[in-house]
Design an enzyme around this catalytic site. Structure first.
Site, PDB file in Angstrom:
ATOM      1  CD1 TRP A   1      -1.827  -2.313   1.981  1.00 12.77           C
ATOM      2  CD2 TRP A   1      -2.796  -1.576   0.107  1.00 12.77           C
ATOM      3  NE1 TRP A   1      -2.720  -3.274   1.574  1.00 12.77           N
ATOM      4  CE2 TRP A   1      -3.326  -2.846   0.435  1.00 12.77           C
ATOM      5  CE3 TRP A   1      -3.253  -0.923  -1.040  1.00 12.77           C
ATOM      6  CZ2 TRP A   1      -4.297  -3.470  -0.356  1.00 12.77           C
ATOM      7  CZ3 TRP A   1      -4.222  -1.549  -1.831  1.00 12.77           C
ATOM      8  CH2 TRP A   1      -4.731  -2.795  -1.484  1.00 12.77           C
TER       9      TRP A   1
ATOM     10  CE  LYS B   1      -8.095  -2.706   5.666  1.00 18.49           C
ATOM     11  NZ  LYS B   1      -7.775  -3.834   4.795  1.00 18.49           N
TER      12      LYS B   1
ATOM     13  CG  ASP C   1      -3.046   4.074   4.403  1.00 18.12           C
ATOM     14  OD1 ASP C   1      -4.043   3.950   5.128  1.00 18.12           O
ATOM     15  OD2 ASP C   1      -2.839   3.374   3.388  1.00 18.12           O
TER      16      ASP C   1
END
Length: 364
Positions: free
Chosen positions: A105, A199, A175
């Site tokens: 990511w 999440k 992030d």
């Protein structure tokens, strides 16, 4: 409490939601708070929804101790859109953005930034197979950088920052999609924090952005309206129709976090859950092989391999038959992964521990 059997849900995202939240939403689904409407049906300009919206913002600020000089935004497009919005808004032609690469990511975020300006790698553990987080003194950046970007937890490789870098006057951008709300941290250390909700915060469809107000005022103004942080900050994330049901669910998850005792209690339970599974790996004499180095292990995503792919396939097949969901590793790396986000109960982790012990006994 529902008596219906629940799956042992270790999905990496969308992931488990607290049963109490799901049951509360079920009760309010058709008729929210006596309105005769579902949250999904009512206007985002109504006073009923406005209360839901602002309660979610205020709960998030309270739980994370967000300072007054920050805005909390509810956006869409996931972290993937933030990979683009951050450099679009803040990477000027005469500056550099420094990216710390710790997994897939962060690589994607770096790739997007290079489309808009000069982005460089401040540190990387790619050569080590992303098995660890860089040491803080390995991170190289300049005082005139636009920002330094990190990914706080790496879902695919199972690593997590235990301590965040001090970047001084250079804004630190993070992030935090996969570990926000899992432990206490100092928001004031960051210029921007962004996170997909799917999440630890709620269902997919909502993206949280926590951003310092002075940065919003410095951002690039020559952008499409919807891609400016200022557009959303000025309108309290109501410039266009927000994902109303997702925000309602997020607010209910935040209420659940408060009911659990806040972030300190959540962290303690997350440490307990992860330890059950890491202990099996560490005590297996190599039958299970953890990917992450011990000092960089994630409390959210526990990644491991078995001796060979055939044994892994058998492990995953038997686990599925036993009621475990989502234990496959990411398609890009294979292997196994147990995602133990906040809403995964302790009992599920104990059950997985016991299953892993038994599987090893049968196949050693």
């Amino acid at each position: 409490m529902s008596t219906n059997k629940r799956a042992y849900n270790f999905n990496a995202g969308p992931s488990a939601l607290p049963l109490e939240v799901l049951e509360r939403a079920q009760k309010e689904l058709v008729n929210y708070n006596g309105t005769g409407m579902s949250i999904m049906e009512m206007s985002h300009r109504s006073k009923e929804y406005d209360e839901v919206h602002n309660n979610a913002i205020n709960r998030l600020k309270k739980i994370l101790s967000v300072p007054d000089n920050y805005d909390v935004l509810f956006l869409q497009g996931g972290a993937s859109l933030q990979f683009t919005m951050v450099p679009m808004n803040f990477l000027t032609k005469d500056q550099t953005a420094s990216y710390v690469l710790t997994g897939s990511w962060s690589e994607k975020a770096y790739k997007e930034a290079k489309l808009f300006g000069n982005a460089v790698v401040a540190a990387s553990t790619k050569e080590n197979g992303y098995r660890n987080i860089p040491k803080l003194d390995e991170i190289q950046f300049n005082e005139n950088d636009a920002y330094v970007h990190i990914t706080s937890n790496n879902t695919i490789y199972g690593t997590q920052w235990k301590q965040f870098p001090n970047t001084g006057n250079v804004p630190l951008v993070a992030d935090m999609s996969s570990d926000i709300m899992s432990r206490p941290f100092d928001v004031s250390q960051f210029g921007i924090i962004y996170a997909g909700a799917q999440k630890n915060l709620g269902p997919s469809g909502v993206t949280i952005v926590i951003i310092r107000k002075d940065l919003i005022e410095k951002a690039n103004t020559e952008l499409p309206t919807m891609l400016k942080y200022k557009t959303h900050a000025d309108k309290n994330s109501l410039y266009n129709t927000p994902p109303t049901f997702g925000i309602y669910m997020l607010g209910e998850v935040l209420r659940w976090v408060e009911e659990q005792g806040g972030l300190e209690a959540i962290q303690k339970r997350n440490e307990e859950k992860a330890k059950y599974i890491y202990d099996v790996i560490d005590e297996s004499n190599g039958f299970y092989r953890g990917h992450a180095e011990p000092g960089s292990r994630s409390l959210m995503n526990i990644t491991f391999r078995l001796a060979d792919e055939e044994l892994e396939k058998q492990f995953l097949a038997e686990a599925k038959a036993a009621g475990f969901v989502g234990l496959n590793g990411h398609r890009s790396v294979g292997g196994c992964r147990a995602s133990t986000y906040n809403a995964v109960p302790v009992e599920a982790c104990i059950a997985l521990r016991d299953f892993m012990y038994e599987f090893q006994k049968k196949h050693q």
